[in-house]
Scaffold this active site. Structure first.
Site, mmCIF file in Angstrom:
data_model
loop_
_atom_site.group_PDB
_atom_site.id
_atom_site.type_symbol
_atom_site.label_atom_id
_atom_site.label_comp_id
_atom_site.label_asym_id
_atom_site.label_seq_id
_atom_site.Cartn_x
_atom_site.Cartn_y
_atom_site.Cartn_z
ATOM 1 N N ILE A 116 23.869 59.528 47.933
ATOM 2 C CA ILE A 116 22.434 59.269 48.059
ATOM 3 C C ILE A 116 21.777 59.290 46.688
ATOM 4 O O ILE A 116 20.991 58.394 46.347
ATOM 5 C CB ILE A 116 21.778 60.300 48.988
ATOM 6 C CG1 ILE A 116 22.338 60.178 50.403
ATOM 7 C CG2 ILE A 116 20.254 60.119 49.008
ATOM 8 C CD1 ILE A 116 21.914 61.305 51.334
ATOM 9 N N ILE A 196 14.109 65.490 49.458
ATOM 10 C CA ILE A 196 14.662 64.792 50.622
ATOM 11 C C ILE A 196 15.974 65.455 51.054
ATOM 12 O O ILE A 196 16.784 64.841 51.745
ATOM 13 C CB ILE A 196 14.885 63.288 50.339
ATOM 14 C CG1 ILE A 196 15.797 63.079 49.125
ATOM 15 C CG2 ILE A 196 13.559 62.576 50.146
ATOM 16 C CD1 ILE A 196 16.255 61.638 48.935
ATOM 17 N N SER A 197 16.181 66.713 50.621
ATOM 18 C CA SER A 197 17.433 67.394 50.939
ATOM 19 C C SER A 197 17.237 68.320 52.140
ATOM 20 O O SER A 197 17.420 67.911 53.277
ATOM 21 C CB SER A 197 17.953 68.152 49.721
ATOM 22 O OG SER A 197 16.984 69.062 49.216
ATOM 23 N N ARG A 198 16.843 69.563 51.888
ATOM 24 C CA ARG A 198 16.515 70.530 52.925
ATOM 25 C C ARG A 198 15.347 71.376 52.429
ATOM 26 O O ARG A 198 15.234 71.656 51.235
ATOM 27 C CB ARG A 198 17.713 71.444 53.233
ATOM 28 C CG ARG A 198 18.851 70.768 53.994
ATOM 29 C CD ARG A 198 18.451 70.444 55.432
ATOM 30 N NE ARG A 198 19.564 69.918 56.211
ATOM 31 C CZ ARG A 198 19.848 68.632 56.345
ATOM 32 N NH1 ARG A 198 19.094 67.726 55.715
ATOM 33 N NH2 ARG A 198 20.856 68.231 57.107
ATOM 34 N N ASP A 222 9.969 65.305 52.433
ATOM 35 C CA ASP A 222 10.427 64.802 53.721
ATOM 36 C C ASP A 222 11.022 65.930 54.552
ATOM 37 O O ASP A 222 11.323 65.747 55.730
ATOM 38 C CB ASP A 222 11.470 63.695 53.533
ATOM 39 C CG ASP A 222 11.793 62.984 54.835
ATOM 40 O OD1 ASP A 222 10.857 62.744 55.629
ATOM 41 O OD2 ASP A 222 12.980 62.670 55.077
ATOM 42 N N GLU A 227 10.741 73.193 60.252
ATOM 43 C CA GLU A 227 10.263 71.853 60.609
ATOM 44 C C GLU A 227 9.912 71.829 62.093
ATOM 45 O O GLU A 227 10.768 72.112 62.918
ATOM 46 C CB GLU A 227 11.338 70.804 60.313
ATOM 47 C CG GLU A 227 11.622 70.638 58.837
ATOM 48 C CD GLU A 227 12.714 69.625 58.545
ATOM 49 O OE1 GLU A 227 13.305 69.067 59.506
ATOM 50 O OE2 GLU A 227 12.992 69.393 57.364
ATOM 51 N N HIS A 246 10.814 64.421 58.236
ATOM 52 C CA HIS A 246 12.269 64.255 58.093
ATOM 53 C C HIS A 246 12.690 62.841 58.497
ATOM 54 O O HIS A 246 13.535 62.628 59.378
ATOM 55 C CB HIS A 246 13.015 65.298 58.924
ATOM 56 C CG HIS A 246 14.350 65.659 58.358
ATOM 57 N ND1 HIS A 246 14.844 66.940 58.323
ATOM 58 C CD2 HIS A 246 15.319 64.886 57.801
ATOM 59 C CE1 HIS A 246 16.049 66.954 57.774
ATOM 60 N NE2 HIS A 246 16.361 65.716 57.453
ATOM 61 N N GLY A 248 14.262 60.667 56.543
ATOM 62 C CA GLY A 248 15.299 60.140 55.665
ATOM 63 C C GLY A 248 16.263 59.155 56.287
ATOM 64 O O GLY A 248 16.460 58.056 55.776
#
Length: 282
Positions: A116, A196-198, A222, A227, A246, A248
């Site tokens: 990615i 955009i990971s965690r 994101d 969440e 989220h 992605g």
């Protein structure tokens, strides 16, 4: 039906894989998960039952890289804020001084240069950005040259130079709160953090403080922890933050490809063949 189950396909971390479930499925051979992240699985526990594991890195890389660049551009040009102004019932005229920041020629720091991260670098090259990256291992010279990326062995060097920092690492004990107060203070006051990971890769309390006091310019997220965030969370009240739910991997084609990749891994396991995307416990 426990004895009949030989494979599990996880979608959005469901079902929860715990010791009790594994004990109830004596003939389980493989668990295939949607997406890349494996932090929702206890890899050592699963492996102790002789069960193989696989993710879907190839299916999601392009869509997730697109989401990362979309967040970068939206934050740089203040698109969400501009949209809200444009649809406001009380709007009478456009502000002349609603300035964003230029992307072309800016320095992008990529933390995590896997599939990615590398696709983000490919997109950033098209935007004429200068690219730095930090990774556990350095990419091959020809791969660096293809995107014009420079390796930073120390994360501090990247943070001090980047105008935009994008996080693309897996969540592990080593990356938990990888970006905290110290790291945010190393960044430029004009810099933007994109995650955009965690969510747990970032110390969110430190991020709120940094955004409120101008330690960094903005953030585009994101992913959060948890969440969704509680509705009274301070991140939801800041104008210099963009938060998406989220998104992605969430495109029509990526969802289809994820399922295909999972099925390919499951069939390989059931037929005693090597798994194309096997994940081993570290």
């Amino acid at each position: 039906i426990g004895k009949k189950v030989q494979a599990i396909y996880l979608w959005w971390h469901k079902p929860v894989i715990n010791k009790e479930l594994l004990q109830s499925l004596p003939n389980l051979k493989v668990i295939a998960t949607s997406g890349v992240g494996m932090d929702h699985l206890d890899l050592k526990l699963v492996a102790s039952f002789g069960v193989k594991m696989a993710n879907a890195p190839h299916a999601v890389s392009s869509s997730t890289a697109d989401a990362g660049m979309a967040l970068l551009l939206a934050s740089a040009r203040r698109l969400v804020e501009a949209h809200n102004i444009s649809i406001s019932p009380s709007l009478e005229y456009y502000e002349a001084e609603m300035l964003g920041v230029k992307v072309a020629g800016a320095t992008l720091g990529i933390i995590g240069m896997g599939s990615i991260g590398y696709k983000i670098a490919l997109r950033a090259k098209a935007f004429e950005m200068n690219i730095l990256y930090h990774n556990r291992t350095q990419r091959k010279v020809q791969e660096e040259q293809a995107v014009g990326a420079t390796y930073c062995k120390k994360i501090d060097n990247l943070l001090q130079q980047a105008d935009f920092v994008v996080l693309v690492v897996s969540l592990t004990p080593q990356t938990h709160k990888l970006i905290g107060k110290r790291e945010l203070e190393l960044m430029k006051p004009t810099a933007t953090l994109i995650n955009i990971s965690r969510g747990a890769v970032v110390d969110q309390e430190a991020l709120v403080a940094a955004l409120r006091t101008g330690v960094i310019r903005a953030a585009a997220l994101d992913v959060t922890c948890p969440e969704p965030l509680p509705r009274d969370h301070p991140l939801l009240k800041l104008k210099n933050v963009i938060i998406t739910p989220h998104l992605g991997i969430k495109t029509d084609k990526a969802t289809y490809m994820i399922t295909e990749e999972a099925v390919e891994n499951i069939l390989a396991a059931l037929n005693g063949l090597p798994l194309p995307s096997e994940v081993l416990p570290s």
